[in-house]
Design a protein around this motif. Sequence first.
Motif, PDB file in Angstrom:
ATOM      1  N   GLY A  25       0.811  -1.192  -0.331  1.00 32.50           N
ATOM      2  CA  GLY A  25      -0.294  -0.214  -0.139  1.00 32.50           C
ATOM      3  C   GLY A  25       0.510   0.960   0.172  1.00 32.50           C
ATOM      4  O   GLY A  25       0.611   2.478  -0.711  1.00 32.50           O
ATOM      5  N   LEU A  26       2.485   1.324   0.757  1.00 32.97           N
ATOM      6  CA  LEU A  26       3.263   2.712   0.666  1.00 32.97           C
ATOM      7  C   LEU A  26       3.716   2.747  -0.464  1.00 32.97           C
ATOM      8  O   LEU A  26       3.708   3.836  -1.177  1.00 32.97           O
ATOM      9  N   ALA A  48       0.200  14.302   1.091  1.00 29.09           N
ATOM     10  CA  ALA A  48       0.491  12.765   0.632  1.00 29.09           C
ATOM     11  C   ALA A  48       1.938  12.632   1.288  1.00 29.09           C
ATOM     12  O   ALA A  48       1.882  11.318   2.080  1.00 29.09           O
ATOM     13  N   LEU A  49       3.025  12.529   0.280  1.00 31.41           N
ATOM     14  CA  LEU A  49       3.828  12.927   0.870  1.00 31.41           C
ATOM     15  C   LEU A  49       4.846  12.959   2.344  1.00 31.41           C
ATOM     16  O   LEU A  49       5.158  11.903   2.883  1.00 31.41           O
ATOM     17  N   GLU A  50       4.236  14.023   3.320  1.00 29.53           N
ATOM     18  CA  GLU A  50       4.123  14.153   4.156  1.00 29.53           C
ATOM     19  C   GLU A  50       3.193  12.855   5.476  1.00 29.53           C
ATOM     20  O   GLU A  50       3.962  12.394   6.422  1.00 29.53           O
ATOM     21  N   ALA A  51       2.148  12.863   5.167  1.00 26.20           N
ATOM     22  CA  ALA A  51       1.829  11.472   5.107  1.00 26.20           C
ATOM     23  C   ALA A  51       2.184   9.613   5.323  1.00 26.20           C
ATOM     24  O   ALA A  51       2.116   9.666   5.943  1.00 26.20           O
ATOM     25  N   LEU A  52       2.353  10.237   4.276  1.00 26.38           N
ATOM     26  CA  LEU A  52       3.693   8.754   3.873  1.00 26.38           C
ATOM     27  C   LEU A  52       4.938   8.483   4.814  1.00 26.38           C
ATOM     28  O   LEU A  52       5.203   7.785   5.272  1.00 26.38           O
ATOM     29  N   ALA A  53       5.445   9.137   5.271  1.00 19.55           N
ATOM     30  CA  ALA A  53       6.260   9.459   5.055  1.00 19.55           C
ATOM     31  C   ALA A  53       6.158   8.976   6.540  1.00 19.55           C
ATOM     32  O   ALA A  53       7.438   8.277   7.121  1.00 19.55           O
ATOM     33  N   THR A  55       3.652   7.463   8.200  1.00 16.43           N
ATOM     34  CA  THR A  55       3.327   5.877   7.784  1.00 16.43           C
ATOM     35  C   THR A  55       4.691   5.359   8.217  1.00 16.43           C
ATOM     36  O   THR A  55       5.052   3.405   8.252  1.00 16.43           O
ATOM     37  N   CYS A  56       6.093   4.978   6.681  1.00 15.50           N
ATOM     38  CA  CYS A  56       7.423   4.405   7.005  1.00 15.50           C
ATOM     39  C   CYS A  56       7.767   4.974   8.562  1.00 15.50           C
ATOM     40  O   CYS A  56       8.067   3.494   8.695  1.00 15.50           O
ATOM     41  N   LYS A 103      11.406   4.773   1.798  1.00 17.21           N
ATOM     42  CA  LYS A 103      11.379   6.016   2.960  1.00 17.21           C
ATOM     43  C   LYS A 103      12.323   6.752   2.186  1.00 17.21           C
ATOM     44  O   LYS A 103      11.954   8.582   2.379  1.00 17.21           O
ATOM     45  N   GLY A 104      13.555   6.688   1.559  1.00 18.51           N
ATOM     46  CA  GLY A 104      14.428   7.410   0.598  1.00 18.51           C
ATOM     47  C   GLY A 104      13.470   7.593   0.209  1.00 18.51           C
ATOM     48  O   GLY A 104      13.741   8.801  -0.570  1.00 18.51           O
ATOM     49  N   ARG A 105      12.671   7.431  -0.710  1.00 23.26           N
ATOM     50  CA  ARG A 105      12.060   8.023  -2.440  1.00 23.26           C
ATOM     51  C   ARG A 105      11.200   9.136  -1.649  1.00 23.26           C
ATOM     52  O   ARG A 105      11.280   9.884  -2.336  1.00 23.26           O
ATOM     53  N   VAL A 106      10.049   8.639  -0.684  1.00 25.58           N
ATOM     54  CA  VAL A 106       9.525   9.631  -0.283  1.00 25.58           C
ATOM     55  C   VAL A 106      10.334  10.850   0.017  1.00 25.58           C
ATOM     56  O   VAL A 106      10.138  12.087  -0.129  1.00 25.58           O
ATOM     57  N   ASP A 107      11.441  11.083   0.879  1.00 27.58           N
ATOM     58  CA  ASP A 107      12.567  11.863   1.113  1.00 27.58           C
ATOM     59  C   ASP A 107      13.081  12.844  -0.146  1.00 27.58           C
ATOM     60  O   ASP A 107      12.732  13.935   0.317  1.00 27.58           O
ATOM     61  N   GLU A 108      13.221  12.115  -1.103  1.00 23.99           N
ATOM     62  CA  GLU A 108      13.350  13.290  -2.584  1.00 23.99           C
ATOM     63  C   GLU A 108      12.345  13.499  -3.489  1.00 23.99           C
ATOM     64  O   GLU A 108      12.798  14.341  -3.855  1.00 23.99           O
TER      65      GLU A 108
END
Length: 114
Positions: A25-26, A48-53, A55-56, A103-108
């Motif tokens: 899902g992530l 969405a990215l902040e929420a994903l980060a 969640t990660c 998480k690395g991809r989200v941060d990028e």
Amino acid sequence: MAAPSVEWATRMDAQMDSLDASIDGLQAELDRCIDATAAQDEAEMQAALEALAETCEEMASTLAAVGEELESAAESEEGDLTEWLNAATARRDAMESSVERIKGRVDECLEDLP
């Protein structure tokens, strides 16, 4: 911890199945965020990215707890579930790597936002 039982191993398998589904899902949510970038919806993507980060980070914490439980079980294990514990530990390690990659991809992506 007492020696792990088959029931305990079954519960751990179910927990790891749930974590696997969450990781899928992530990845899907990250893909949607990247698509939002292509559509130039930066505010939606950032939220969405902040929420994903977040969640990660929660998932990484859960995986760490699973790792501690597996390690504790391995230390008390008397041989019946050794093979299962080794496979479960390898599975948890793979999930941890997936979460770290996402998480690395989200941060990028967050860094690339204007």
